[in-house]
Design a protein around this motif. Structure first.
Motif, mmCIF file in Angstrom:
data_model
loop_
_atom_site.group_PDB
_atom_site.id
_atom_site.type_symbol
_atom_site.label_atom_id
_atom_site.label_comp_id
_atom_site.label_asym_id
_atom_site.label_seq_id
_atom_site.Cartn_x
_atom_site.Cartn_y
_atom_site.Cartn_z
ATOM 1 N N ALA A 39 0.836 -1.206 0.000
ATOM 2 C CA ALA A 39 0.000 0.000 0.000
ATOM 3 C C ALA A 39 0.872 1.257 0.000
ATOM 4 O O ALA A 39 0.565 2.225 -0.701
ATOM 5 C CB ALA A 39 -0.934 -0.008 1.209
ATOM 6 N N LEU A 40 1.972 1.231 0.750
ATOM 7 C CA LEU A 40 2.882 2.382 0.787
ATOM 8 C C LEU A 40 3.585 2.572 -0.556
ATOM 9 O O LEU A 40 3.755 3.696 -1.026
ATOM 10 C CB LEU A 40 3.903 2.211 1.911
ATOM 11 C CG LEU A 40 3.325 2.310 3.322
ATOM 12 C CD1 LEU A 40 4.341 1.814 4.348
ATOM 13 C CD2 LEU A 40 2.885 3.729 3.636
ATOM 14 N N ILE A 41 3.990 1.474 -1.172
ATOM 15 C CA ILE A 41 4.626 1.546 -2.497
ATOM 16 C C ILE A 41 3.667 2.147 -3.511
ATOM 17 O O ILE A 41 4.039 3.010 -4.300
ATOM 18 C CB ILE A 41 5.099 0.145 -2.943
ATOM 19 C CG1 ILE A 41 6.340 -0.269 -2.139
ATOM 20 C CG2 ILE A 41 5.379 0.097 -4.443
ATOM 21 C CD1 ILE A 41 6.742 -1.723 -2.303
ATOM 22 N N GLU A 42 2.422 1.698 -3.470
ATOM 23 C CA GLU A 42 1.428 2.205 -4.413
ATOM 24 C C GLU A 42 1.124 3.684 -4.183
ATOM 25 O O GLU A 42 0.736 4.385 -5.109
ATOM 26 C CB GLU A 42 0.139 1.381 -4.316
ATOM 27 C CG GLU A 42 0.314 -0.020 -4.871
ATOM 28 C CD GLU A 42 -0.895 -0.905 -4.626
ATOM 29 O OE1 GLU A 42 -1.720 -0.594 -3.733
ATOM 30 O OE2 GLU A 42 -0.999 -1.928 -5.321
ATOM 31 N N GLY A 43 1.334 4.176 -2.962
ATOM 32 C CA GLY A 43 1.082 5.579 -2.657
ATOM 33 C C GLY A 43 2.271 6.481 -2.917
ATOM 34 O O GLY A 43 2.173 7.697 -2.806
ATOM 35 N N ALA A 44 3.393 5.902 -3.252
ATOM 36 C CA ALA A 44 4.610 6.678 -3.514
ATOM 37 C C ALA A 44 4.887 6.676 -5.024
ATOM 38 O O ALA A 44 4.039 6.287 -5.815
ATOM 39 C CB ALA A 44 5.775 6.071 -2.733
ATOM 40 N N ASP A 45 6.083 7.078 -5.403
ATOM 41 C CA ASP A 45 6.450 7.123 -6.821
ATOM 42 C C ASP A 45 7.234 5.891 -7.276
ATOM 43 O O ASP A 45 7.752 5.860 -8.374
ATOM 44 C CB ASP A 45 7.254 8.393 -7.110
ATOM 45 C CG ASP A 45 8.595 8.415 -6.391
ATOM 46 O OD1 ASP A 45 8.816 7.598 -5.484
ATOM 47 O OD2 ASP A 45 9.432 9.278 -6.731
ATOM 48 N N CYS A 46 7.281 4.847 -6.452
ATOM 49 C CA CYS A 46 8.109 3.663 -6.718
ATOM 50 C C CYS A 46 7.786 2.975 -8.045
ATOM 51 O O CYS A 46 8.685 2.516 -8.750
ATOM 52 C CB CYS A 46 7.951 2.645 -5.592
ATOM 53 S SG CYS A 46 8.243 3.319 -3.953
ATOM 54 N N LEU A 47 6.494 2.868 -8.363
ATOM 55 C CA LEU A 47 6.080 2.109 -9.539
ATOM 56 C C LEU A 47 6.409 2.817 -10.852
ATOM 57 O O LEU A 47 6.212 2.256 -11.923
ATOM 58 C CB LEU A 47 4.589 1.782 -9.446
ATOM 59 C CG LEU A 47 4.231 0.883 -8.258
ATOM 60 C CD1 LEU A 47 2.719 0.717 -8.143
ATOM 61 C CD2 LEU A 47 4.916 -0.460 -8.357
ATOM 62 N N THR A 48 6.965 4.003 -10.770
ATOM 63 C CA THR A 48 7.440 4.688 -11.965
ATOM 64 C C THR A 48 8.680 3.986 -12.512
ATOM 65 O O THR A 48 8.850 3.867 -13.717
ATOM 66 C CB THR A 48 7.792 6.158 -11.633
ATOM 67 O OG1 THR A 48 6.638 6.777 -11.074
ATOM 68 C CG2 THR A 48 8.252 6.910 -12.856
ATOM 69 N N CYS A 49 9.519 3.488 -11.613
ATOM 70 C CA CYS A 49 10.791 2.880 -12.023
ATOM 71 C C CYS A 49 10.880 1.382 -11.751
ATOM 72 O O CYS A 49 11.802 0.727 -12.246
ATOM 73 C CB CYS A 49 11.943 3.561 -11.291
ATOM 74 S SG CYS A 49 12.095 5.319 -11.681
ATOM 75 N N HIS A 50 9.980 0.845 -10.945
ATOM 76 C CA HIS A 50 10.034 -0.569 -10.572
ATOM 77 C C HIS A 50 8.689 -1.242 -10.801
ATOM 78 O O HIS A 50 7.646 -0.631 -10.578
ATOM 79 C CB HIS A 50 10.383 -0.727 -9.082
ATOM 80 C CG HIS A 50 11.681 -0.113 -8.704
ATOM 81 N ND1 HIS A 50 12.897 -0.732 -8.902
ATOM 82 C CD2 HIS A 50 11.964 1.081 -8.124
ATOM 83 C CE1 HIS A 50 13.869 0.051 -8.453
ATOM 84 N NE2 HIS A 50 13.322 1.165 -7.978
ATOM 85 N N LYS A 58 11.895 -5.664 -15.199
ATOM 86 C CA LYS A 58 12.823 -4.543 -15.066
ATOM 87 C C LYS A 58 12.274 -3.373 -15.867
ATOM 88 O O LYS A 58 11.847 -3.534 -16.998
ATOM 89 C CB LYS A 58 14.196 -4.948 -15.592
ATOM 90 C CG LYS A 58 15.216 -3.837 -15.539
ATOM 91 C CD LYS A 58 16.561 -4.328 -16.013
ATOM 92 C CE LYS A 58 17.605 -3.258 -16.110
ATOM 93 N NZ LYS A 58 17.642 -2.221 -15.135
ATOM 94 N N VAL A 59 12.269 -2.197 -15.255
ATOM 95 C CA VAL A 59 11.851 -0.981 -15.954
ATOM 96 C C VAL A 59 13.097 -0.103 -15.977
ATOM 97 O O VAL A 59 14.034 -0.390 -16.695
ATOM 98 C CB VAL A 59 10.653 -0.298 -15.247
ATOM 99 C CG1 VAL A 59 10.187 0.927 -16.020
ATOM 100 C CG2 VAL A 59 9.496 -1.273 -15.095
ATOM 101 N N VAL A 60 13.146 0.941 -15.183
ATOM 102 C CA VAL A 60 14.357 1.745 -15.041
ATOM 103 C C VAL A 60 15.268 1.051 -14.029
ATOM 104 O O VAL A 60 16.467 0.906 -14.246
ATOM 105 C CB VAL A 60 14.023 3.181 -14.564
ATOM 106 C CG1 VAL A 60 15.284 3.975 -14.299
ATOM 107 C CG2 VAL A 60 13.164 3.886 -15.601
ATOM 108 N N GLY A 61 14.675 0.613 -12.930
ATOM 109 C CA GLY A 61 15.401 -0.115 -11.903
ATOM 110 C C GLY A 61 15.025 -1.586 -11.947
ATOM 111 O O GLY A 61 14.197 -2.008 -12.751
#
Length: 127
Positions: free
Chosen positions: A50-61, A66-69
């Motif tokens: 839930a915290l990951i989904e509320g942050a900007d993490c899924l932009t790169c992961h 593999k995306v950016v990270g």
């Protein structure tokens, strides 16, 4: 044509806005992710997810690609519970070199507790 271009830019600007302040040059996250109003356990979702989904993490992961990270699966396969503090620090401070030369953006406004919960979720993905 120009009218549609301007409307498109405005639509993207408003639809992509987040309640996260950032420095345009360093792209540093300055605030905690928005608190999820629904109890994560009651919703059947790990609090870290839930915290990951509320942050900007899924932009790169992503979980399994593999995306950016690196994917979260790759991170889980490489590290153990003994690495939780180190990985939480890496989320907060950013860095590069462990997964290539593209740097991970620091999240200086994130608490160590929040970062640890995120890491704990990621490590549940170990195969």
């Amino acid at each position: 044509m120009r009218k549609f271009l301007i409307l498109g830019v405005l639509a993207v600007t408003f639809s992509c806005s987040k309640k996260v302040e950032s420095n345009a040059e360093s792209n540093v996250m300055l605030e905690e992710p928005a608190v999820v109003a629904v109890d994560s356990a009651a919703a059947g979702k790990h609090e870290g997810l839930a915290l990951i989904e509320g942050a900007d993490c899924l932009t790169c992961h992503k979980v399994d690609a593999k995306v950016v990270g690196p994917s979260y699966q790759e991170v889980a396969d490489k590290y153990t519970d003994a690495d939780i503090d180190m990985l939480a620090t890496k989320i907060i401070e950013g860095g590069k070199g462990n997964w290539g030369e593209i740097p991970m953006t620091p999240h200086a406004g994130m608490s160590k507790e929040t970062a640890k919960k995120m890491v704990e979720y990621i490590l549940t993905l170990k195969k």
